[in-house]
Design an enzyme around this catalytic site. Structure first.
Site, PDB file in Angstrom:
ATOM      1  CD  GLU A  20      -8.733  -3.036  -0.867  1.00 32.57           C
ATOM      2  OE1 GLU A  20      -9.473  -3.192   0.123  1.00 32.57           O
ATOM      3  OE2 GLU A  20      -7.694  -3.700  -1.058  1.00 32.57           O
ATOM      4  CG  ASP A  67      -1.664  -1.295   1.438  1.00 34.69           C
ATOM      5  OD1 ASP A  67      -2.035  -1.917   0.426  1.00 34.69           O
ATOM      6  OD2 ASP A  67      -1.860  -1.674   2.602  1.00 34.69           O
TER       7      ASP A  67
END
Length: 378
Positions: free
Chosen positions: A240, A64
């Site tokens: 997401e 991420d």
């Protein structure tokens, strides 16, 4: 696009910092953000610097990833640590330099209560003269009650000063929520994030709202996307990890879909720069993924990206994570080998982004782990 964020360079007395161009950097591009920290694609012109070829993986065991190029000439890097227990920060004057830059722990999870588990997907932004980190966390006693939280630091140098907990960023529902990113467009600041909407048959969709300040939403929140295509619903029904880049009269919002194994991939939402961003009908969605696993280059599950620019101040760069193998034993969330990667982002003749395929590992780093000095600062 207006610039509302502070662009002063960090304090120069950090022994790890080499004096650099500072104010000689000129704003050259415009992204969907008013701050350099909140604008991953804002470009700085550095005519005398040519970017070295990218080295991949750039940072191992960091998922991420979020890289922000600030006006002080540094790239600031943060990402999810596989232990899900802390927030880390690195900086370098070059993208490749992040691989070996000293890593500081600027915040750790709480032993009990809120922010005690699943510390995920931090992003660092500079807004109104302060640094902010958005991240996801859950209570130690209820580890799947994940929500969005905010840290603030008033120091010009994010490696110094105090990171204050601003608390939970409240949305319309008390449900699973994560992956917040912020940007400005035509004088308004927005937050985009992923959340489970009550009554919907999915895990998370993508939502958007204006902001009253860096930790407070204002007005309605709208749904931009839900997992509707087959490629968004493999393993889990997920949208997401939104990230925004503005080019060619449009805003492009990438996002990630499906489970976090080799099925993880990226989709794309598009809106005209003149449109009302808060009208869901203004946005269009690509019916096919724009970035997927590749057997030829042996990169699997590419996603949760952000955008930055190369050292030349002009070339857009895609930042993402991926694994080097397809098969995973057990829960993918327990597999630590999602590595941060970077590659050039191309542009098609029609002005849309060309993500290409995840590039192969750099030969010299394919089997060599990168290590970085860890500096405890929290």
């Amino acid at each position: 696009m207006s610039r509302t964020d502070d662009d002063q360079p960090a304090a120069p007395d950090d022994p790890r910092v080499t004096p650099g161009p500072g104010r000689r950097l000129m704003l050259k591009g415009a992204l969907a953000a008013g701050a350099l920290a909140a604008a991953p694609g804002v470009a700085h012109a550095v005519p005398d610097r040519k970017a070295a070829p990218f080295v991949n993986p750039l940072v191992r065991n960091r998922a991420d990833p979020h890289i922000h190029r600030h006006a002080d000439g540094y790239y600031y890097f943060t990402a999810t640590a596989p232990e899900y227990d802390r927030i880390i920060l690195r900086r370098s004057r070059t993208l490749n330099g992040l691989a070996t830059a000293a890593e500081s722990v600027i915040w750790r999870k709480h032993a009990t209560g809120n922010m005690g588990a699943h510390i995920w997907a931090p992003e660092i932004h500079r807004i109104g003269g302060k640094w902010y980190i958005y991240f996801a966390a859950a209570p130690a006693e209820s580890v799947w009650d994940i929500r969005i939280w905010v840290l603030e630091n008033a120091s010009r140098d994010p490696f110094k000063g105090t990171w204050t907990e601003r608390g939970q960023l409240k949305t319309a529902w008390e449900t699973f929520s994560l992956d917040a990113t912020t940007f400005t467009h035509r004088g308004s600041r927005y937050l985009a994030w992923a959340q489970h909407e009550p009554g919907m048959d999915n895990n998370t969709g993508i939502f958007l709202s204006r902001m009253a300040n860096p930790w407070t939403l204002t007005g309605p929140q709208i749904r931009l996307s839900t997992p509707e295509y087959d490629w968004e619903r493999i393993g889990f029904k997920v949208n997401e990890g939104p990230s925004v880049i503005a080019r060619n009269g449009r805003l492009f919002m990438s996002y990630s879909a499906s489970a976090t194994d080799f099925n993880y991939c990226m989709g794309l939402l598009t809106v005209d720069a003149d449109a009302d961003l808060m009208n869901p009908a203004s946005w269009s969605k690509s019916p096919t993924p724009v970035f997927t696993s590749n057997d030829t280059t042996k990169q699997y599950g590419p996603g949760h990206n952000c955008f930055t620019v190369a050292e030349d101040g002009c070339s857009d760069v895609l930042v993402y994570h991926a694994r080097q193998y397809k098969e995973i034993v057990g829960d993918p969330l327990n597999d630590p080998n999602r590595h941060t990667r970077v590659q050039k982002l191309g542009w098609n003749a029609d002005g849309t982004p060309d993500f290409g395929i995840p590039v192969a590992d750099t030969a010299t780093t394919a089997t060599t782990a990168t290590t970085a000095t860890v500096k405890e600062s929290a």
